[in-house]
Design an enzyme around this catalytic site. Structure first.
Site, short mmCIF file in Angstrom:
data_model
loop_
_atom_site.label_atom_id
_atom_site.label_comp_id
_atom_site.label_asym_id
_atom_site.label_seq_id
_atom_site.Cartn_x
_atom_site.Cartn_y
_atom_site.Cartn_z
N GLY A 35 50.88 45.04 1.07
CA GLY A 35 50.77 46.11 2.23
C GLY A 35 49.76 47.26 1.45
N GLY A 40 39.58 46.01 1.70
CA GLY A 40 39.49 44.82 1.05
C GLY A 40 40.28 43.80 1.70
N HIS A 41 41.69 44.34 1.93
CA HIS A 41 42.52 43.58 2.87
C HIS A 41 42.01 43.17 4.26
CE1 HIS A 41 45.53 45.74 0.37
NE2 HIS A 41 45.93 44.53 -0.29
#
Ligand code: PAF
Length: 284
Positions: free
Chosen positions: A31, A36-37
């Site tokens: 989370g 980036g995620h």
């Protein structure tokens, strides 16, 4: 987009998708999603029929005294971001769902690959990562799974686990995403004071310098590591944990000159925050 908390619901949803021959892509996260995620989610959505994002702050990869309690938890915002990128499911289980009993099975990759670099200062970290990623792979049964190169050692450890345990999943490794000034995106950047954040820029700067030395023909691994450490050390707020070069893919020490493909990885504390960054040095 669906938000799923229970293993039962996740499995029944994905079983239906599998029955319809849908390709499942999976992005495991803790989370506090950042760009980036989101680059992983974007690629996952492009390459698969169904994109599953897990949001789970995995307790077993945090050692005593680490930031498990403080780790940012922003599930609502994460679901909105994942949904906007086109994810189909956010799987956000409680710790009890993933670890129903204190007696449990561990999945552990042994050897240098988990002992060097972060493994030295975080001795139980990778065992926690491989255990939770195995559980998540078994639940989601993805065709493809997406990880970021910023966690370079994690990438090598998971590649090894997938190979050794014959997981039927293709791993996709996405490049490091940086802020405009070079700082690698990380959920932990939120811990930094303004002063520490500015000091943290020394990581990308020193890695660029190392790359430049390498491009100019420097092959001596000790010299490249020493020059990188010297530059990082010139930043008064930095406290070096490691600046080291290892052979890829097994993270064996480099004896003398770099010949094949090597990882130059740095881990440095700024105040209480430990930042990591890396670059691959490759002889063509
Ligand atoms: O990279 C991370 O965020 C975590 O280590 C992972 C892979 C989600 C496992 O908890």
């Amino acid at each position: 987009m669906k938000i799923v908390n229970s293993i039962k619901e996740l499995k029944s949803y994905l079983a239906e998708e599998k029955r319809n021959n849908k390709q499942i892509g999976f992005v495991p996260t803790m989370g506090a999603l950042h760009d980036g995620h989101l680059s992983l989610v974007e690629r996952c959505v492009k390459e698969n029929d169904v994109c599953v994002v897990s949001v789970f702050v995995n307790p077993t990869q945090f050692g005593p005294g680490e930031d498990l309690e403080a780790y940012p938890r922003t599930l609502e915002a994460d679901c909105i971001l994942a949904g906007k990128m086109g994810a189909d499911i956010v799987f956000a289980p409680a710790a009890k769902e993933m670890y129903p009993s204190a007696d449990m099975t561990w999945v552990e990759v042994t050897g240098d690959i988990t002992k060097v670099l972060c493994g030295r200062s975080r001795p139980i970290h990778f065992r926690g990562v491989t255990t939770v990623v195995s559980k998540l792979f078994n639940l989601a049964q993805p065709d493809r799974a997406y990880f970021g190169q910023k966690d370079a050692q994690q990438v090598q450890v998971i590649k090894r686990m997938v190979k050794d345990l014959f997981f039927n999943v293709q791993l996709r490794i996405m490049p490091i995403v940086r802020e405009a000034d070079g700082l690698a995106k990380s959920s932990r950047n939120t811990y930094l004071s303004q002063e520490e954040r500015t000091a943290g820029l020394i990581l990308s700067k020193s890695l660029r310098y190392a790359e430049e030395l390498f491009k100019q023909g420097e092959r001596d691994s000790s010299r490249i590591a020493a020059e990188t450490a010297k530059l990082i050390g010139s930043e008064p707020l930095s406290e070096i944990d490691c600046v080291e070069i290892y052979e890829l893919p097994d993270l064996k020490p480099v004896a003398g000159d770099i010949t094949g493909s090597c990882l130059l990885a740095v881990a440095v504390r700024f105040g209480t925050t430990r930042l990591i960054d890396n670059v691959i040095l490759e002889v063509e």
